[in-house]
Scaffold this motif. Structure first.
Motif, PDB file in Angstrom:
ATOM      1  N   TRP A 260       0.842  -1.206   0.000  1.00 34.23           N
ATOM      2  CA  TRP A 260       0.000   0.000   0.000  1.00 34.23           C
ATOM      3  C   TRP A 260       0.882   1.264   0.000  1.00 34.23           C
ATOM      4  O   TRP A 260       0.606   2.222  -0.716  1.00 34.23           O
ATOM      5  CB  TRP A 260      -0.958  -0.017   1.193  1.00 34.23           C
TER       6      TRP A 260
ATOM      7  N   ALA B 246      -7.738  -2.482   2.824  1.00 30.27           N
ATOM      8  CA  ALA B 246      -9.029  -1.889   2.472  1.00 30.27           C
ATOM      9  C   ALA B 246      -8.805  -0.665   1.581  1.00 30.27           C
ATOM     10  O   ALA B 246      -9.498  -0.474   0.578  1.00 30.27           O
ATOM     11  CB  ALA B 246      -9.795  -1.512   3.736  1.00 30.27           C
ATOM     12  N   ASN B 247      -7.815   0.150   1.925  1.00 35.04           N
ATOM     13  CA  ASN B 247      -7.494   1.306   1.088  1.00 35.04           C
ATOM     14  C   ASN B 247      -7.057   0.869  -0.302  1.00 35.04           C
ATOM     15  O   ASN B 247      -7.449   1.459  -1.311  1.00 35.04           O
ATOM     16  CB  ASN B 247      -6.355   2.115   1.729  1.00 35.04           C
TER      17      ASN B 247
ATOM     18  N   ASN C   2      -9.964  -0.326  -2.301  1.00 38.89           N
ATOM     19  CA  ASN C   2     -10.731   0.815  -2.811  1.00 38.89           C
ATOM     20  C   ASN C   2     -10.047   1.431  -4.026  1.00 38.89           C
ATOM     21  O   ASN C   2     -10.701   1.791  -5.002  1.00 38.89           O
ATOM     22  CB  ASN C   2     -10.905   1.871  -1.716  1.00 38.89           C
TER      23      ASN C   2
ATOM     24  N   ASN D 186     -10.935  -0.414  -6.942  1.00 37.54           N
ATOM     25  CA  ASN D 186     -12.385  -0.558  -7.099  1.00 37.54           C
ATOM     26  C   ASN D 186     -12.908  -1.924  -6.667  1.00 37.54           C
ATOM     27  O   ASN D 186     -13.831  -2.465  -7.270  1.00 37.54           O
ATOM     28  CB  ASN D 186     -12.808  -0.289  -8.561  1.00 37.54           C
ATOM     29  N   GLN D 187     -12.278  -2.481  -5.637  1.00 41.01           N
ATOM     30  CA  GLN D 187     -12.745  -3.766  -5.082  1.00 41.01           C
ATOM     31  C   GLN D 187     -13.463  -3.447  -3.775  1.00 41.01           C
ATOM     32  O   GLN D 187     -12.974  -3.754  -2.691  1.00 41.01           O
ATOM     33  CB  GLN D 187     -11.550  -4.696  -4.824  1.00 41.01           C
ATOM     34  N   SER D 188     -14.643  -2.807  -3.897  1.00 37.41           N
ATOM     35  CA  SER D 188     -15.223  -2.241  -2.683  1.00 37.41           C
ATOM     36  C   SER D 188     -15.744  -3.303  -1.720  1.00 37.41           C
ATOM     37  O   SER D 188     -15.774  -3.085  -0.514  1.00 37.41           O
ATOM     38  CB  SER D 188     -16.326  -1.248  -3.032  1.00 37.41           C
ATOM     39  N   SER D 189     -16.132  -4.485  -2.219  1.00 35.18           N
ATOM     40  CA  SER D 189     -16.641  -5.462  -1.248  1.00 35.18           C
ATOM     41  C   SER D 189     -15.500  -6.009  -0.399  1.00 35.18           C
ATOM     42  O   SER D 189     -15.644  -6.210   0.810  1.00 35.18           O
ATOM     43  CB  SER D 189     -17.445  -6.572  -1.929  1.00 35.18           C
TER      44      SER D 189
ATOM     45  N   ALA E  75     -12.890  -4.296   0.307  1.00 41.82           N
ATOM     46  CA  ALA E  75     -12.528  -3.166   1.168  1.00 41.82           C
ATOM     47  C   ALA E  75     -13.400  -3.151   2.417  1.00 41.82           C
ATOM     48  O   ALA E  75     -12.898  -3.046   3.536  1.00 41.82           O
ATOM     49  CB  ALA E  75     -12.656  -1.850   0.404  1.00 41.82           C
ATOM     50  N   SER E  76     -14.705  -3.296   2.242  1.00 39.64           N
ATOM     51  CA  SER E  76     -15.546  -3.187   3.432  1.00 39.64           C
ATOM     52  C   SER E  76     -15.412  -4.433   4.307  1.00 39.64           C
ATOM     53  O   SER E  76     -15.443  -4.357   5.537  1.00 39.64           O
ATOM     54  CB  SER E  76     -17.005  -2.902   3.065  1.00 39.64           C
TER      55      SER E  76
ATOM     56  N   GLN F  89     -12.219  -3.959   6.242  1.00 38.88           N
ATOM     57  CA  GLN F  89     -12.343  -2.909   7.260  1.00 38.88           C
ATOM     58  C   GLN F  89     -13.189  -3.421   8.433  1.00 38.88           C
ATOM     59  O   GLN F  89     -12.880  -3.149   9.584  1.00 38.88           O
ATOM     60  CB  GLN F  89     -12.938  -1.635   6.651  1.00 38.88           C
TER      61      GLN F  89
END
Ligand SMILES: *[C@@H]1O[C@H](CO)[C@@H](O)[C@H](O)[C@H]1NC(C)=O
Ligand SMILES: *[C@@H]1O[C@H](CO)[C@@H](O)[C@H](O)[C@H]1NC(C)=O
Ligand SMILES: *[C@@H]1O[C@H](CO)[C@@H](O)[C@H](O)[C@H]1NC(C)=O
Ligand SMILES: *[C@@H]1O[C@H](CO)[C@@H](O)[C@H](O)[C@H]1NC(C)=O
Ligand SMILES: *[C@@H]1O[C@H](CO)[C@@H](O)[C@H](O)[C@H]1NC(C)=O
Ligand SMILES: *[C@@H]1O[C@H](CO)[C@@H](O)[C@H](O)[C@H]1NC(C)=O
Ligand SMILES: *[C@@H]1O[C@H](CO)[C@@H](O)[C@H](O)[C@H]1NC(C)=O
Ligand SMILES: *[C@@H]1O[C@H](CO)[C@@H](O)[C@H](O)[C@H]1NC(C)=O
Ligand SMILES: *[C@@H]1O[C@H](CO)[C@@H](O)[C@H](O)[C@H]1NC(C)=O
Ligand SMILES: *[C@@H]1O[C@H](CO)[C@@H](O)[C@H](O)[C@H]1NC(C)=O
Ligand SMILES: *[C@@H]1O[C@H](CO)[C@@H](O)[C@H](O)[C@H]1NC(C)=O
Ligand SMILES: *[C@@H]1O[C@H](CO)[C@@H](O)[C@H](O)[C@H]1NC(C)=O
Length: 842
Positions: free
Chosen positions: A484, A555-556, A559, A562-565, A567-568, A571
């Protein structure tokens, strides 16, 4: 509204004046702190000492003329007593076995002509010790020579001869410290008995013994002293030594080289050589067989003869070099320990990253000169570990990996630990991005290579050592945070995208397999080690807080891709682990997190520091834990990494700049800038002022010593955290989105720093920041390239003005349209677009 504008304009004028007064106008003044060599050829800066027959040693510094080392032939045949001579002693140590070799200590060993054997008395520190030699025939002596073992040198002794009825003193010695001691008689004496009486010995490692190798019936010339020159290269350096030999005597005189980072560990053997790590081609010195004809010699790994004679280690990290004219007997007949050698020059081919002024893509300067020195010392320390990965220069040798050969990497240390470990990159990577963006591939190459060596169970190896099998528990998480960081500091998302499945696998396959499913916390099996091979297993705060840091970083990263699931999901897991840490590992009695859930007495700098960085600790707990550590672990040379000695015997006196970096960041983050600077000044001040100066060490031990003695690396990339700490928290510049697309400027405005400035290259262009604080007015000016957005945080005063416009005031006279966030004691002006801006808070 109008009034506000007017007031702001006046303020700005004042500020403009003040800024000029506070911040020096010369924007290249940071360059005075750069310590790297000017070019790759480094010559010694001074001669520290010389001994034996050496002439014109200064030429090695001045370049004027030739330096000669010479040494007479070493005697190899010695006088002997008539056949049938006997020896008796006051006592004899009993035979024993020393390192697997059976040994005797008879009086007769002193007259057997064998330099390996010696007479050893059996009464340590009790005198006199006597040795009586009786010859079957008369001998005429002009003196005798006593050859002793280094571990039992007689200091005070007399020699007597038998005149037929009486012992008569023939010679006496006091204060001897030489292993070969000549005892001349005032006239020739004819006798059949000689007696040695010792009344004082040197205290050796085994005790105060008399150890006589030979008592020769004649005066034996002292072997002419080994000619030696000690060179100082002025600072720690790394590379291949080169010696330009003008000529040598025609007996192949030998030159031996011993390297050391410090004077303390400069002896006739290098402070570290590959023989300390299992590769025994040298005995800790590099050997050269000097020919009669001119030779430009380069220290190259390998042996000149037969694969095992006249050998050298190749690359060295060192400050001091001892050059001796001598040879190993095992190198005969290819070198000899006598003759002469003429040297035109000695130089180093510096192989690491050359940090010239123009190589700095980022720089830092503030009103405190010592902090500036730390920043550039850290930059140089890190440059020393950025180098090409070559089979002959890695350490240990079994770190060599085909997939890294020829690539630029960032090693752990310069003289030792020349293997890139990803936990170290968590610090050294940031230092590299903030100083030399063109070295970013060094980090990418390592991150990519380790991902490509991921195990099928999801575990990511820490380094190439042992064919990627060294089982560290924490480093897979440092791989995540370092990946990251690579994106944050370079913006190079494309290169990392293909490793996204590795990220998923380490967090979703491996981490659950080492999770205690009752608490949801990581539980370390004892088969794994960590950054310091500490014997902690089960539920440990450091691994778990690091896990939270890794999950948030992941998670960052998700994001950004664009892998938001993911990421959440990550998190949420970070939040759950945080909660479990707070429920299971907080020690309310001490007000700090326990190191280990099963040891109720111990608290670690690593776990507590990262608890703050990862957000596991809320403000109350963060402040309490940091106060606890400051009170319990502060030493003159930094903060100890543990608050007691229950994990390692020197836990409360050992300091790692690596783990201190977490502690220091945590202090800045929580508004404890003064305590952060106090720790920095103790830790880095100690290292900067101690030998070898400039470069920062792998670890510090009791009383500020090198924690592993001569073996300790005095230039370790993981100890350069002061540099990102100063840039991120004193200058206040930190990327918050890939490649500084989004970044924050949040100086901590320490009480004793009145201004700071600096810049960083980004993929969008240069970000320049400067701030000053005078009489309670903070002024932050910056220039940001197109495509970037900044959040600027300043102290909360009575009002905050952005480019002449009041954007916040205590009495709510704000201008709309500028997003401003009010924090406990600061104001953040958000989403300031590219261009040149000034934010003033008074
Ligand atoms: C600015 O500082 C640098 C580094 O100390 C120095 O070399 C240079 O001469 C200075 N320039 C001016 C104009 O003073
Ligand atoms: C000298 O003594 C050592 C140790 O006892 C022995 O190994 C060696 O062979 C001896 N050398 C000679 C020349 O006798
Ligand atoms: C003394 O003895 C030494 C060695 O035995 C001999 O070389 C020398 O000639 C002698 N000197 C005298 C004056 O007799
Ligand atoms: C031996 O020493 C004794 C006592 O000092 C002395 O009386 C005697 O004369 C000496 N003998 C000779 C031969 O010198
Ligand atoms: C031995 O003694 C000499 C003379 O006092 C001194 O110069 C030298 O440093 C000493 N050497 C060692 C190894 O102590
Ligand atoms: C060694 O290198 C120097 C320049 O570094 C050169 O002047 C000299 O001729 C070279 N000697 C030999 C034997 O190649
Ligand atoms: C210095 O070492 C580098 C790397 O091994 C090599 O490419 C270069 O030719 C060397 N320079 C000299 C002057 O020997
Ligand atoms: C290293 O491990 C790989 C994969 O298990 C194997 O193919 C390779 O032969 C090993 N290399 C060495 C030098 O043992
Ligand atoms: C926890 O559960 C996971 C499956 O989700 C399993 O792989 C792991 O072995 C369990 N942990 C322990 C310590 O049993
Ligand atoms: C932090 O957490 C502790 C324990 O849950 C709680 O007592 C304390 O009030 C919290 N502090 C803040 C500032 O939220
Ligand atoms: C020690 O802790 C107290 C609070 O318990 C704090 O006020 C003090 O500043 C701390 N000391 C240091 C050196 O940080
Ligand atoms: C700041 O304070 C100093 C000392 O009181 C004073 O000399 C200076 O004029 C002040 N500057 C401003 C802008 O008020």
């Amino acid at each position: 509204m109008k009034l506000c504008y007017l007031k702001a304009a006046v303020l700005l004028l004042n500020q403009g004046h003040l800024v000029v007064a506070a911040i020096p106008s010369n924007k290249t003044s940071w360059q005075q702190y750069v310590v790297a060599p000017q070019n790759r050829k480094i010559v010694p800066s001074s001669i520290l000492s010389q001994s034996g027959n050496v002439s014109n040693a200064d030429a090695l510094v001045s370049g004027n003329g030739v330096t000669r080392l010479s040494r007479a032939d070493v005697q190899t045949t010695f006088p002997s007593w008539p056949s049938g001579t006997t020896a008796n002693a006051s006592s004899e140590a009993a035979p024993n076995t020393d390192n697997g070799v059976p040994r005797t200590y008879y009086a007769s060993n002193a007259i057997d002509g064998n330099l390996t054997t010696f007479w050893n008395d059996n009464t340590p520190a009790q005198y006199p010790d006597t040795l009586t030699i009786t010859s079957p025939t008369q001998v005429t002596l002009d003196g005798v020579t006593l050859e002793s073992s280094t571990d039992g040198v007689p200091v005070d002794f007399i020699i007597e001869t038998w005149d037929g009825s009486n012992w008569t003193e023939a010679g006496s010695i006091t204060g001897n410290n030489a292993t070969r001691c000549r005892v001349p008689f005032s006239q020739n004496i004819t006798t059949n008995q000689v007696r040695l009486t010792v009344t004082q010995d040197q205290a050796g490692s085994k005790g105060e013994y008399t150890r006589v190798t030979e008592l020769w019936p004649a005066l034996v010339a002292d072997d002419s002293a080994v000619p030696e020159i000690v060179l100082d290269f002025g600072k720690n350096v790394v590379g291949f030594l080169q010696i330009d030999f003008a000529s040598g005597s025609n007996n192949a005189p030998g030159i031996q080289l011993a390297f050391s980072e410090t004077l303390q560990y400069l002896t006739s053997v290098s402070d570290f050589s590959r023989s300390d790590n299992g590769d025994t081609i040298t005995p800790g010195t590099d050997q050269i067989a000097v020919p009669a004809a001119p030779l430009n010699w380069t220290d190259t790994y390998g042996c000149t003869y037969n694969g095992n004679q006249v050998c050298a280690d190749g690359i060295h990290g060192f400050r001091y070099l001892k050059i001796s004219l001598n040879a190993l007997s095992s190198d005969a007949p290819y070198t000899s320990p006598s003759g002469f050698v003429d040297i035109n020059s000695v130089s180093l081919n510096f192989t690491a990253y050359l940090g010239t002024l123009s190589s700095y893509s980022g720089w830092f300067e503030c009103s405190d000169q010592q902090l500036n020195e730390f920043w550039y010392d850290a930059a140089y320390t890190n440059e020393m570990v950025i180098d090409t990965f070559l089979a002959d220069t890695v350490d240990p040798r079994n770190s060599a990996s085909p997939s890294l050969l020829g690539k630029q990497v960032i090693f752990d240390g310069a003289k030792r630990d020349r293997d890139p470990y990803v936990g170290d990159i968590a610090v050294s990577g940031r230092t590299a991005y903030l100083t030399h963006q063109d070295a970013s591939n060094a980090m990418l190459n390592v991150l990519a290579d380790l991902a490509e060596h991921q195990s099928s169970n999801g575990w990511i190896p820490p380094a190439s050592i042992n064919n990627y099998t060294l089982p560290l528990f924490d480093y897979p998480f440092w791989w995540v945070t370092s990946t990251w960081d690579y994106i944050l500091y370079t913006g190079d998302i494309a290169q990392v995208t293909s490793y996204y499945p590795n990220l998923q696998s380490v967090l979703d396959t491996w981490a659950p397999s080492v999770t205690d499913n009752t608490t949801g916390l990581l539980s370390k099996p004892s088969s794994y080690g960590d950054y310091a091979f500490l014997s902690r297993s089960g539920i440990v705060t450091y691994y778990n807080t690091l896990y939270v840091l890794a999950l948030s970083s992941a998670a960052n990263l998700a994001n950004a891709l664009n892998q938001s699931s993911d990421a959440s999901r990550w998190q949420q897991r970070a939040d759950a682990v945080s909660q479990a840490i707070n429920e299971n590992l907080w020690d309310s009695a001490s007000g700090a997190y326990l190191d280990d859930s099963t040891v109720s007495t111990r608290h670690g700098q690593d776990g507590n520091g990262i608890a703050v960085l990862s957000g596991v600790a809320n403000n109350t707990r963060a402040q309490s834990a940091l106060d606890y550590l400051a009170n319990k672990t502060a030493l003159a040379y930094g903060n100890a990494f543990m608050d007691d000695d229950s994990l390692v015997s020197d836990g409360s006196s050992r300091v790692y700049a690596f783990t201190s970096y977490f502690d220091i960041q945590a202090r800045f983050l929580t508004g404890n800038a003064d305590s952060a600077l106090d720790e920095i000044r103790r830790l880095y001040g100690w290292m900067a002022q101690s030998d070898p100066g400039v470069t920062f060490w792998e670890g510090i031990g009791a009383n500020g010593s090198a924690y592993e003695g001569a073996f300790t690396s005095k230039a370790h990339g993981w100890s350069t955290g002061v540099l990102p700490a100063l840039t991120n928290y004193v200058l206040g510049l930190m990327p918050t989105g890939p490649g500084y697309q989004h970044f924050s400027i949040a100086p901590s405005f320490p009480k004793d720093v009145s201004w700071a400035r600096g810049q960083e290259a980004t993929r969008y262009g240069v970000v320049y920041v400067e701030w000053s604080m005078e009489n309670g007015t903070a002024t932050v000016s910056f220039t940001a390239p197109n495509g970037t957005v900044a959040d600027v945080t300043v102290p909360k005063g009575s009002e905050v003005v952005l480019d002449g416009t009041v954007v916040w005031s205590v009495d709510n006279q704000t201008v709309s349209g500028v997003p401003v966030q009010e924090n406990a004691d600061s104001i953040t002006v958000s989403d300031v677009s590219s261009g040149q801006h000034t934010v003033v808070s008074e």
